[in-house]
Design a protein around this motif. Sequence first.
Motif, PDB file in Angstrom:
ATOM      1  N   SER A  70       5.835   1.180   0.847  1.00 44.29           N
ATOM      2  CA  SER A  70       5.773   2.539   0.292  1.00 44.29           C
ATOM      3  C   SER A  70       6.034   3.590   1.356  1.00 44.29           C
ATOM      4  CB  SER A  70       4.399   2.809  -0.319  1.00 44.29           C
ATOM      5  OG  SER A  70       4.095   1.859  -1.287  1.00 44.29           O
ATOM      6  N   MET A  71       5.500   3.346   2.556  1.00 41.52           N
ATOM      7  CA  MET A  71       5.709   4.314   3.638  1.00 41.52           C
ATOM      8  C   MET A  71       7.200   4.376   3.983  1.00 41.52           C
ATOM      9  SD  MET A  71       2.516   5.320   4.763  1.00 41.52           S
ATOM     10  CE  MET A  71       2.594   5.765   6.473  1.00 41.52           C
ATOM     11  N   ASP A  73       9.674   3.896   2.148  1.00 37.85           N
ATOM     12  CA  ASP A  73      10.420   4.593   1.100  1.00 37.85           C
ATOM     13  C   ASP A  73      10.724   6.037   1.485  1.00 37.85           C
ATOM     14  OD1 ASP A  73      11.135   3.035  -0.958  1.00 37.85           O
ATOM     15  OD2 ASP A  73       9.369   3.410  -2.202  1.00 37.85           O
ATOM     16  N   PHE A  74       9.876   6.589   2.345  1.00 39.51           N
ATOM     17  CA  PHE A  74      10.020   8.007   2.695  1.00 39.51           C
ATOM     18  C   PHE A  74      10.573   8.205   4.100  1.00 39.51           C
ATOM     19  CE2 PHE A  74       7.339   8.151  -0.955  1.00 39.51           C
ATOM     20  CZ  PHE A  74       7.664   9.335  -1.576  1.00 39.51           C
TER      21      PHE A  74
END
Lengths: 106, 415
Positions: A70-71, A73-74
């Motif tokens: 998730s991290m 992803d950014f």
Amino acid sequence: MAKITYIEHGGRQHVVEVPNGQSVMEGAVKNNVPGIDADCGGACACATCHVFVDESWLAKSGDKSSMEESMLDFASEVQPNSRLSCQIKVSDALDGLIVRLPASQH
Amino acid sequence: MSGSTIQRVLIVGAGQAGGETAQRLRAGGFTGEITIFGEEPLPPYQRPPLSKKYLAGEWGEDRLLLRPASVYADEGVTLVLNRRVVWIDRTAKRIRLEGGQELPYDALVLATGAKARALPVVGADLPGVHLLRTAAHVEAIRPRFVAGAKAVIIGAGYIGLETAAVARQLGLEVTVIEAAIRPLARVTSPEMAGFFLDQHTAQGVRFALSAQVAVIKGQSQVSAVGMADGSEIPADIVIAGIGVAPETALAELAGLNVNNGVVVDRAMRTSDPDIYAIGDCCSRPLVHYGDRHGRLESVHNAIEGAKIVAAGILGQQPPKEEAPWFWSDQYDLKLQIAGLFGGYDHLVQRGDMAARKVALFYFARDRLIAVDAVNSPAEYLGAKMLIQEGKSASPADLADPSIPMKDIAAKARAH
């Protein structure tokens, strides 16, 4: 202990011996390899230790946790071989590891 | 002052802000003298793990250090540890060390940090009563921080709760005393505070809320905490985490502008243009919040201040400010915070508290101002990016976990 090669975005190489149990991020920061900010110090809280793992080492460097995924992803310029280097734990199995650093962590 | 005239940089404070300043100056090409003065015996180290992995014994001192001690000598940075700076002579541009030695500066960086508030009650000096701010504090805590011991933690802020989590993991009996009606009262919403209260309660932590400590009892060492209502809580060890106060004495003596921290401008300059202040000790304009001044106690603030000062001294372009960010690790919960929640008028919940994966987005009118994200890194990073760019997001979208956070952020940024 593993010998790890960090390749800066501009191509400069740093070969560093990192003790088992530390992270690939710590290996860079503690040896003054530029290009990994690791603002949070390895708490998986900031996504500023992004690296590209050499394809031949992908399997050995382990799986991404859902949090890491998730991290990433950014993060910018993310590739399939992107990792947060604070989440790769060093062991003898990673002796010879090659990681490339992105142009920027921010 | 132009960059080229600065030859001697003195940095007062060997915490993360001070250490990073030296590193950024060298990385940016500064060739003059750099000296860092620290009151603690250690080279710059990370404070966040003190109440987490270091307290738990998972990390040793070597991992705590930001960089090995040898790096400073390699880079031509002089580290002067165990020494206090006692005076700044602004006219002569010199500092004086304890013992009388004086040193000249062209640029002075105050990175003096903050000190833990001591318990203002009788008995606070008994053996077994501790603060938790420095590596030495943790070393002192360790021998008593063992399975079966009764730990009383005073203050239910992040330090107190992180300490409670480690104590439970190590098998101590834990009571947390808090003067406010809920934990984390100063730093988050009642909703998020309630979540953490439930999590700690489920882990076996007892809470005494709205409770006032009257006295610490004991003969040769602490034995109990005496409460204002007359009750007593038995204790083998007491740890106070009741906040910090900025270390501003030096700045005040020097006649710099101080108001809950050394007041600086966006370039981190104090009221004396040759003196900067960064990290926990400074009060800076919060550019994402209408430039009101505020003091941030965080790694983000330490690093950003260092980058801005280094750029200023080198005459380079400073980095764009990030939205303030913080984190806290408790048990298997990772709380990531972006922005400042003060002044919110409503919040939007995304995710499920029972599933321990939840984000609360704070709004002031229709503007997103902060997020508390538990085990929700996408929500944290997405909101941080939006706050930084002055963008908001649709509350309805945020409340719908079936819409990926990445898409919500992209849509909001396109507005």
